[in-house]
Design a protein around this motif. Sequence first.
Motif, PDB file in Angstrom:
ATOM      1  N   ILE A   1      47.640  49.880  46.056  1.00 14.85           N
ATOM      2  CA  ILE A   1      47.671  48.335  45.523  1.00 14.85           C
ATOM      3  C   ILE A   1      45.977  47.574  45.644  1.00 14.85           C
ATOM      4  N   LYS A   2      45.629  47.368  44.681  1.00 16.37           N
ATOM      5  CA  LYS A   2      44.470  46.692  45.207  1.00 16.37           C
ATOM      6  C   LYS A   2      44.865  44.929  44.811  1.00 16.37           C
ATOM      7  N   TYR A   3      45.476  44.401  44.193  1.00 14.46           N
ATOM      8  CA  TYR A   3      45.289  43.676  43.881  1.00 14.46           C
ATOM      9  C   TYR A   3      47.208  42.875  43.027  1.00 14.46           C
ATOM     10  N   ILE A   4      47.240  41.643  43.232  1.00 11.97           N
ATOM     11  CA  ILE A   4      48.061  41.386  43.225  1.00 11.97           C
ATOM     12  C   ILE A   4      47.913  39.472  42.307  1.00 11.97           C
ATOM     13  N   PHE A   5      48.599  39.800  41.211  1.00 11.91           N
ATOM     14  CA  PHE A   5      47.661  38.513  40.165  1.00 11.91           C
ATOM     15  C   PHE A   5      49.139  37.636  40.003  1.00 11.91           C
ATOM     16  N   GLU A   6      48.901  37.122  40.032  1.00 17.25           N
ATOM     17  CA  GLU A   6      49.972  35.281  40.028  1.00 17.25           C
ATOM     18  C   GLU A   6      49.861  34.752  39.117  1.00 17.25           C
ATOM     19  N   THR A   7      50.731  34.532  37.695  1.00 19.44           N
ATOM     20  CA  THR A   7      50.056  33.633  36.342  1.00 19.44           C
ATOM     21  C   THR A   7      50.220  32.195  36.145  1.00 19.44           C
ATOM     22  N   HIS A   8      51.059  31.927  37.935  1.00 18.63           N
ATOM     23  CA  HIS A   8      50.729  30.202  37.876  1.00 18.63           C
ATOM     24  C   HIS A   8      52.242  30.593  39.010  1.00 18.63           C
TER      25      HIS A   8
ATOM     26  N   GLY B   1      44.313  31.246  39.091  1.00 15.86           N
ATOM     27  CA  GLY B   1      43.528  30.930  38.648  1.00 15.86           C
ATOM     28  C   GLY B   1      43.177  30.180  39.222  1.00 15.86           C
ATOM     29  N   PRO B   2      41.981  29.420  38.503  1.00 17.59           N
ATOM     30  CA  PRO B   2      41.521  27.999  38.839  1.00 17.59           C
ATOM     31  C   PRO B   2      42.511  26.764  38.523  1.00 17.59           C
ATOM     32  N   GLN B   3      42.418  26.326  39.388  1.00 22.41           N
ATOM     33  CA  GLN B   3      42.794  25.084  40.188  1.00 22.41           C
ATOM     34  C   GLN B   3      43.777  25.070  40.920  1.00 22.41           C
TER      35      GLN B   3
ATOM     36  N   GLU C   1      47.212  25.506  36.942  1.00 26.67           N
ATOM     37  CA  GLU C   1      46.812  26.938  37.179  1.00 26.67           C
ATOM     38  C   GLU C   1      47.012  28.174  36.496  1.00 26.67           C
ATOM     39  N   SER C   2      48.505  27.837  35.861  1.00 27.33           N
ATOM     40  CA  SER C   2      48.668  28.730  35.093  1.00 27.33           C
ATOM     41  C   SER C   2      46.616  30.054  34.093  1.00 27.33           C
ATOM     42  N   THR C   3      47.278  30.920  34.463  1.00 27.31           N
ATOM     43  CA  THR C   3      45.999  31.477  33.607  1.00 27.31           C
ATOM     44  C   THR C   3      46.944  33.109  33.307  1.00 27.31           C
TER      45      THR C   3
END
Length: 215
Positions: free
Chosen positions: A47-54, A77-79, A113-115
């Motif tokens: 497991i390399k990344y854990i992406f959070e959409t918000h 994501g940004p902010q 920050e939603s991405t």
Amino acid sequence: MKVEQIYTGCLAQGAYYIESNGEVAIIDPLREVQPYIKKANSDNAKIKYIFETHFHADFVSGHVTLAKETGAKIIYGPQANPSFDAYIAKDNELFTLGNVTIIALHTPGHTMESTTYLLKDEQGKDYAIFSGDTLFLGDVGRPDLAQKMGEITERDLAGFLYDSLREKIMPLADDVIVYPAHGAGSACGKNMMKETVDTLGNQKKMNYALRADMT
């Protein structure tokens, strides 16, 4: 490349497992992280990344525990301004995962920050979006949940969401797969379909918030 939706009906929540050439990304993991680790081990992958959409208000994420146990990097994501160690992506920043790539598309509206994460396949073709609470099937994320946002109002968030949908998501091809964070039964939207996956083309046809004549 493998993409698997891990759907939890009681929360109407979809987490996602993406694997390519021995590397794994998890999107919006739930608190119990062992299923993700077990799945990666069975694929002989890391497991390399854990992406959070918000930032999630309706369930407890397992991102911090998963990062601690695997060494994976948490991506927001940004902010975003988390109180824990995380990498804050720039808009349109690219992340390599095995033989595929994932691009962070900043899509504020539900939250600032939603991405949305765009997955490109081995040939570089747009394959799927993991849209978090920005785009659901049949609906979009609520823009009325702003708290402690200073001068930003729910009307402002609705405007940001309108721009995010039209500038970042709707220009994508109709055959792109939409993987949202929630389905029918979630309090995050009122008009969600019972299905948990669809094409963007179909959503452009039937989702009221994606209609061409919307102002």
